[in-house]
Design an enzyme around this catalytic site. Structure first.
Site, mmCIF file in Angstrom:
data_model
loop_
_atom_site.group_PDB
_atom_site.id
_atom_site.type_symbol
_atom_site.label_atom_id
_atom_site.label_comp_id
_atom_site.label_asym_id
_atom_site.label_seq_id
_atom_site.Cartn_x
_atom_site.Cartn_y
_atom_site.Cartn_z
ATOM 1 N N SER A 192 0.840 -0.617 0.358
ATOM 2 C CA SER A 192 0.169 -0.037 0.186
ATOM 3 C C SER A 192 0.381 1.126 -0.075
ATOM 4 C CB SER A 192 -1.193 0.081 1.109
ATOM 5 O OG SER A 192 -1.518 0.979 0.862
ATOM 6 N N ASP A 213 -4.907 -3.783 -3.908
ATOM 7 C CA ASP A 213 -3.875 -3.289 -2.337
ATOM 8 C C ASP A 213 -3.462 -4.681 -1.526
ATOM 9 O OD1 ASP A 213 -2.877 -2.283 0.391
ATOM 10 O OD2 ASP A 213 -4.732 -1.249 0.416
#
Length: 303
Positions: free
Chosen positions: A37, A178
């Site tokens: 991320s 993600d």
């Protein structure tokens, strides 16, 4: 082998930047950097800077690399529009009804920032190992990509693509999102690759913050809240597993060192309304937390 492990946390990654600066100032020189991320963004920037320094100056000055990352955040990430653009409600509604949903926001500004500040040549030729994690939506598996992959930057985009808020990224006919869906702190991969001295920087405290007057009917606010609850649990599990693994390794006579730096109390940043002052505040908090952790570790060794 020394590894810097950078967890996810959206714009709370500003806290991570402050910790990174304190750690690098105090002599930690990573052989490998892992990110998920926002950690993937910070990891990629650091390895890019290391490669650039080696190319231009024939040596890597890690404190300088940390300062460059800090300057990047302060200069370029000052408001939500620097990261993403809200899609029009009409187009969002039409795309959803037509099964063409492509995220509530468009992350084009973030992708443009990455392309502008990252060189394929620098990250590929850097002596520092780099891996970022993204989740394959189809298989549900997490994949770690390194700069020698032809689509590496696409994995960086995917790793930082917040589910529901941002679109999935297509890579070789597969969709990715993600990496925090599976692992928020990518420490397992670092250990599997042979790391024996690890600094793990997380953006979430052990406890979850309790928002006041949260508008649960605001879709973005609701998505962020659900994500915070899930991410907090995952990162806690990642850290507990890592601490247990390191303890067992030391008992078996295989020395390992793990330093975890995370906020003592929950961080808060409104993803829809943050300012440059908010980013600077989190950077300062991170730097302070990093220095406190280093001082505590030094006192422990002296005793």
């Amino acid at each position: 082998m020394k590894a810097l492990v950078l967890g996810g946390g959206s714009m709370k990654g500003a806290f991570q930047v402050g910790v990174i600066q304190s750690v690098l100032e105090n002599g930690f020189e990573p052989d490998m950097i892992y990110g998920i991320s926002v950690g993937a963004l910070n990891a990629t920037f650091l390895v890019n800077e290391a490669g650039k320094q080696l190319h231009e100056k024939k040596e890597i000055q890690w404190p300088v690399a940390g300062r460059k990352l800090l300057e990047f955040w302060i200069k370029n990430i000052t408001q939500p529009q620097d990261i993403s653009m809200l899609r029009s409600r009409v187009m969002l509604g039409m795309n959803t009804l037509m099964s063409r949903f492509d995220g509530i926001v468009d992350p084009l500004p973030l992708h443009s920032l990455i392309r502008k500040h990252v060189s394929d040549a620098f990250i590929r030729n850097s002596p520092v190992k780099l891996k970022v994690g993204a989740v394959n939506i189809g298989s549900g598996e997490i994949k770690y990509a390194s700069p020698d992959h032809a689509h590496f930057l696409s994995y960086v985009y995917a790793s930082s693509s917040i589910p529901m808020l941002m679109p999935a990224v297509e890579i070789e006919q597969q969709l990715y999102l993600d990496g925090g869906l599976r692992e928020v702190a990518p420490i397992r991969q670092a250990i599997e690759d042979g790391a024996t001295e690890i600094v793990l920087i997380a953006c979430h405290s052990p406890l979850l913050y309790q928002p006041e007057d949260m508008n649960s009917r605001n879709l973005i606010t609701l998505i962020e809240r659900v994500r915070d609850i899930t991410v907090n649990q995952i990162v806690n599990s990642n850290i507990v597993w890592a601490e247990s693994f390191v303890d067992r390794s030391n008992l078996r006579g295989k020395p390992m060192k793990l330093t975890v730096v995370r906020p003592a109390t929950p961080l808060f940043l409104d993803l829809q309304h943050f300012t440059s002052e908010d980013i600077s505040r989190l950077i300062v908090e991170g730097y302070r937390a990093g220095m406190e952790s280093i001082m505590a570790a030094t006192e422990k060794v002296q005793k």
